[in-house]
Write a protein that holds these residues in place. Structure first.
Motif, PDB file in Angstrom:
ATOM      1  N   THR A  37       6.817  27.952 -19.094  1.00 28.03           N
ATOM      2  CA  THR A  37       7.154  28.773 -20.265  1.00 28.03           C
ATOM      3  C   THR A  37       6.025  29.668 -20.734  1.00 28.03           C
ATOM      4  N   TRP A  90      12.839  27.550 -25.683  1.00 27.18           N
ATOM      5  CA  TRP A  90      12.633  28.952 -26.034  1.00 27.18           C
ATOM      6  C   TRP A  90      11.247  29.103 -26.661  1.00 27.18           C
ATOM      7  N   HIS A 119      15.326  31.853 -21.734  1.00 30.15           N
ATOM      8  CA  HIS A 119      14.816  30.513 -21.964  1.00 30.15           C
ATOM      9  C   HIS A 119      14.589  29.801 -20.636  1.00 30.15           C
TER      10      HIS A 119
END
Length: 843
Positions: free
Chosen positions: A171, A270, A424
């Motif tokens: 991420t 997210w 995401h």
């Protein structure tokens, strides 16, 4: 010494029910750049000392991942003018909650001390800020490196143990948060003493630190003491403040990993704005609303998930919104992901309007409860430090209260559409057969520890309702009220083992006029926690004062007979079944599940839970309504709350509790229960029966156990963690019970060290009764026990639980500190015997 001073006030939302004095918050900056925040409150004679450094894993040197976290451990191994172990020294002076934490953006060190020991604690903190580097040695590095590597292995053990390492890398590509705070073993092995000394000189300086003192402290005196001990330390350089970098993903990403999970588990993440931003606060409310939907749907026939959670993790540069769901056995990944998307979209389309006030009220109550507690992770001192460190204002936390008091559904929905419609990361785990520098003017001699006013817990006012139910009440000013219900009745140990756990879950999942009991309490801002003890369960309700009477009535009415249906029991069985199944697959939690086998009783498993029927649950609830049902109230105006509480209790029909006792309370299976599991992590659990708390011959037993098994300072910790580096920490518990109690010692170690760990534990149990206890050990244990008892009364929840535990488990026959001879005699009689063992992991 010149300093800047601001005086602020805890202007917590005004409440007519609150008689708590307003806390003054004083902010000053010393000439060398150290920021000092003093939050004055004299409710107990204790002070939280919280030091917040602007350094974290973001600052790990290249190819030295885990460096900041390793350094956190080294800070407890003594400094140039205070060579003794920091943990033991704090325990000796009566400190509680001594701990530390490393995150990407900061490292914190904290403890709560008697007010008479404040200067000594400041002296020790100043010494390890100014003079730690010269004391660092290869020996201490080797020892703490082994401990950190054990922590790393322990955190990554078990099903889906690699989740956060994978999430960080996926991420945050090219971002400081891509680093794993715990690091990698190869990088830790490469760390040198010289590199660590340079790291300390660079980051552990006044200009880069925030010191918070919260509790029984006068601001003028605090400023004088801090100037005395920190003022002459060279300023150093302050690290530049964080620059917001939420880092939305450039494209969606999805990974599927085969691991030792029993059923598929999905994480969806997210990237969102950073700590304390309006978007982060609003998305926290959205997460809570989603959490409630997931809890309500999980385990039902229409949902493909057995359990689910949603939450946010706030950090300086950027935060994350995280959804975690465990699928049912027959669900497929694609269907579950589509269902999850539908739940979020339904919430954003308008369902949020029905939930927003409830989730905001609950968030508000939780924040007020955190600010009640002066120390520890998330307590008052930590919150003030984080507000100062991340937002430049120690009172910035009040923005959350304002937003929670008047939540705007439209703003929350807009934040969700802005940030959760973005790309995401999805990470799915599926089943597999194998898991994948010294200051010149600073005092170098420790200051004396002055006397602290003794703390005496207030006596509860005992009474009985018309029906004979026991009531205990303690008046405590504030904006929160607390209700503890002691529900008599033991867990079953036969072919329906787990029935009590199912009954407790069903209690909160049963329908009422507006949703379930849990949902109705959520709308009132209430939080419910449950503890299970051998012969009773404890339910604790925490709620804002203005909604207490409604919340208390809902909870007590839920105990009435005839309100449960089969469908509720099925849902509760599913939730408990998933929890038990997951615990049996985890090397660190399996031993606790197997404890009933030591009594010759059956431990809960899928077969026993499947046999549980509605009639079994009603029988358990009948036990709860027996004559030993006990209610405890802690909060403002107890006499005003007494009539409604008594009336609600009297409305419960009496029942015969004769069949509610356990089948047996004595260990009947000495020896070893061993469960091999794959991987290199193991858990060693030793168990010994103990006499009731009021046994005269056991006068020294509590102190003996503190000397033996206290985490970070006990004999076992010194041998297994400090000297050998085999474990990250030891957990010792004594069951709450009026009769025979159970001592358990849990030691997570490498699978290769299991047998030697057993031998050391058994040897130290015997040695405590056979050899002398030193005066220093006795003083340290006595001070620590007294401090821990006082610390429980810092919060209303802690006070309610303390009274409940005294009721469930009894108390010592005398509060007088034991002598060395009494400690040895108790140890010799009750600890010098062969323990029973439960071993998980290894061969």
């Amino acid at each position: 010494m010149q300093f800047l001073l601001l005086v602020l006030l805890f202007a917590v939302l005004p409440s007519a029910a609150s008689a708590q004095p307003t806390d003054a918050v004083h902010r000053s900056v010393l000439a060398n750049g150290l920021t000092l925040i003093v939050a004055e409150n004299h409710s107990t004679p204790r002070v939280a000392v919280h030091l917040w450094y602007r350094v974290g894993s973001n600052n790990d040197p290249k190819d030295r991942s885990g460096f900041a976290h390793l350094f956190e451990h080294l800070m407890y191994r003594g400094s140039e003018n205070a060579a003794g172990d920091y943990w033991n020294d704090m325990r000796r002076i009566g400190a509680t909650g001594t701990n530390a934490g490393t995150a990407p953006d900061r490292t914190t060190y904290f403890q709560t001390v008697p007010s008479g020991a404040l200067e000594y604690a400041l002296w020790r903190e100043a010494d390890r800020m100014a003079a730690l580097a010269p004391s660092l040695s290869q020996e201490t590095l080797n020892s703490e490196r082994a401990v950190v590597q054990n922590e790393l292995r322990q955190n990554r053990a078990g099903p889906a143990g690699s989740v956060w390492t994978r999430v960080a890398a996926a991420t945050y590509p090219g971002h400081p948060y891509a680093r794993d705070t715990l690091g990698e073993i190869a990088d830790l092995n490469a760390a040198t003493v010289d590199e660590l000394r340079a790291f300390h000189r660079r980051y552990y300086v006044p200009a880069n630190a925030i010191l918070v003192l919260a509790g029984d402290v006068d601001p003028t005196r605090a400023t004088e003491l801090v100037n005395r001990h920190f003022g002459s330390i060279p300023a150093g350089e302050r690290i530049s403040g964080p620059v917001a970098w939420a880092a939305p993903l450039p494209s969606p990403r999805r990974d599927v990993v085969a691991d030792a999970v029993s059923v598929p588990r999905i994480f969806r993440i997210w990237n969102i704005p950073g700590y304390g931003t309006p978007a982060a606060i609003d998305l926290g409310l959205f997460a809570d609303a989603l959490q409630q939907r997931l809890e309500a749907e999980a385990g039902t026939s229409v949902a493909p998930v057995a359990a689910g959670s949603a939450y946010i993790v706030e950090q300086a540069l950027g935060s994350q919104f995280i959804v975690d769901v465990t699928l049912t056995k027959d669900a497929d990944l694609g269907g579950a992901e589509a269902w999850l998307t539908e739940q979020m979209e339904t919430l954003a389309r308008g369902a949020l309007d029905e939930q927003i006030e409830g989730v905001a009220a609950k968030r508000r109550a939780a924040l007020l409860a955190r600010m009640e507690r002066i120390g520890g992770f998330g307590g008052r001192a930590d919150t003030l430090a984080s507000s100062e460190g991340f937002l430049g204002d120690p009172m910035a936390w009040q923005r959350r209260l304002t937003r929670y008091a008047s939540p705007e559904s439209g703003a929350v929905t807009a934040a969700a559409k802005r940030w959760l419609d973005a790309n995401h990361y999805t990470l799915a785990f599926v089943p597999a057969s194998q898991p994948s520098n010294t200051a010149g003017q600073r005092p170098l001699v420790p200051p004396p520890i002055t006397a602290t006013a003794p703390f005496k817990a207030p006596d509860a006012v005992e009474s009985r309702s018309v029906s004979g139910r026991r009531l205990a009440m303690i008046s405590r000013p504030g904006q929160l009220a607390h209700l503890a219900l002691i529900l008599p009745g033991a867990e079953r140990g036969d072919d329906r083992a787990g029935a009590r756990s199912v009954a407790l879950t069903a209690l909160l999942e049963q329908p009422v006029s507006e949703g379930t009991v849990r949902q109705s309490l959520d709308r009132l801002g209430a939080t419910v926690t449950v503890e299970e003890h051998p012969q009773a369960a404890l339910i604790l309700l925490r709620v804002p004062v203005d909604t207490f009477q409604r919340a208390g009535s809902i909870l007590i009415k839920a105990l009435r007979p005839g309100s449960l249906k089969d469908a509720v029991v099925v849902t509760a069985k599913s939730k408990i079944g998933e929890r038990v199944f997951a615990s049996r697959r985890n090397v660190l939690t399996l031993p606790q599940i197997l404890l009933p086998t030591l009594y010759g009783r059956r431990a809960p498993d899928s077969e026993t839970l499947n046999r549980v029927q509605l009639s079994d649950i009603e029988a358990m609830r009948a036990c709860w309504r027996g004559g030993d049902l006990h209610a405890i109230y802690v909060g403002p105006d107890p006499h005003q709350s007494l009539p409604s509480l008594a009336s609600a209790l009297d409305a419960l029909p009496q029942s015969n509790g004769a069949t509610c006792a356990p089948n047996g309370t004595e260990i009947v299976r000495p020896g070893t229960v061993s469960t091999p599991m794959s991987g290199d992590q193991a858990m060693v659990l030793a168990a010994l029966p103990l006499p009731p708390a009021d046994t005269p011959e056991a006068a020294g037993l509590e102190t003996a156990l503190a000397i033996l098994g206290a985490n970070t300072t006990g004999r076992l910790d010194r041998i297994l963690r400090v000297e050998r580096g085999w474990t990250y920490g030891i957990a010792m518990t004594v069951s709450q019970n009026q009769g025979s109690r159970l001592l358990t010692l849990e030691v997570p170690v490498s699978a290769t060290n299991v047998r030697e760990t057993q031998a050391i534990v058994e040897r130290e149990l015997r040695r405590l009764g056979e050899e002398s206890v030193t005066d220093e050990e006795l003083r340290t244990a006595t001070a620590s026990i007294a401090a821990e008892k006082a610390a429980r009364w810092e919060t209303g929840s802690g006070a309610a639980v303390a009274i409940a535990h005294q009721t469930i488990g009894g108390t010592r026959s005398s509060d007088a500190p034991p002598t060395v001879d009494e400690v040895r005699a108790s140890a010799r009689q009750f600890l010098s015997r062969e323990p029973s063992w439960i071993l998980a992991g290894g061969n």
